[in-house]
Design a protein around this motif. Structure first.
Motif: not given
Lengths: 80, 133
Positions: B46-51, B98-110
């Motif tokens: 994600t754009k703010k990846p887990a540590s 992605a849906s289960v975790m509430g992540l949309k396409k724009e939440d993922f990084n490049e």
């Protein structure tokens, strides 16, 4: 083969799969008849270069080890 | 062209290192490579990846691993995946997880090319090798 087509790829100090990656990048711009010489220090490179040759069907002209590096000489023969 | 598909499920950094190495190596070998990111691994793309996360049983070896990676000049798994992508590797996020975790396409990084379903993954992987990491 003309000596001016020989290109040295210095991949010393790169860990796996760095040397094979740099070779592949150079291979993209190579033509049949070109000779590439790769220098590597990754201990896996000696077997990896043979695997790469087997897969890509190019020619391994020489593979040797000197004091501080592995040297592979490849002739490009399989470009389409 | 031979194909390699990697299902990346684990979200711990120790397992993401071989994902980077194998993806980059396979691309360098001229293989057609796709990576399907699902499960806990999604949190790392994600754009703010887990540590960084490490498995409990090997936690005390992490400094040794990191020191060894540095000493051997090994790039991070993210940089290996970037290198792999420059050679044509595709990375997909699993639409269900992605849906289960509430992540949309724009939440993922490049790193992520698209969000796709399992049918796309299966269709792309047919006739090749598949790894589950």
């Amino acid at each position: 083969m003309s000596e001016k087509e020989k290109k040295v790829i210095d991949a010393r100090g790169l860990s796996c799969p760095g040397p094979i990656t740099n070779l592949t990048k150079a291979y993209r711009n190579a033509k049949n008849g070109d000779v590439l010489e790769i220098w590597a220090t990754d201990p896996g490179f000696k077997s990896d270069i043979k695997a790469w040759i087997e897969r890509t069907k190019n020619e391994l002209v020489d593979l040797k080890e000197d004091k501080d590096k592995i040297i592979a000489v490849i002739k490009i023969t399989a470009k389409k | 062209m031979s194909k390699l598909s990697i299902i990346v499920y684990s979200g711990t950094d120790d397992k993401l290192i071989p994902v980077g190495v194998i993806a980059q190596g396979a691309a360098a070998m001229g293989m057609d490579v796709q990576i399907f990111v699902t499960g806990w691994a999604l949190t790392k793309f994600t754009k703010k990846p887990a540590s960084p996360v490490w498995p409990k049983e090997f936690e005390n070896m992490v400094p040794l691993l990191m020191e060894g990676m540095k000493k051997n000049n090994a790039p991070s798994w993210v940089d290996m995946l970037k290198e792999a992508k420059s050679m044509g590797v595709k990375i997909y996020a699993c639409s269900l997880m992605a849906s289960v975790m509430g992540l949309k396409k724009e939440d993922f990084n490049e790193l992520v090319d698209d969000v796709v379903g399992v049918a796309t993954f299966l269709q792309n992987s047919e006739g090749g090798q598949t790894l589950f990491i």
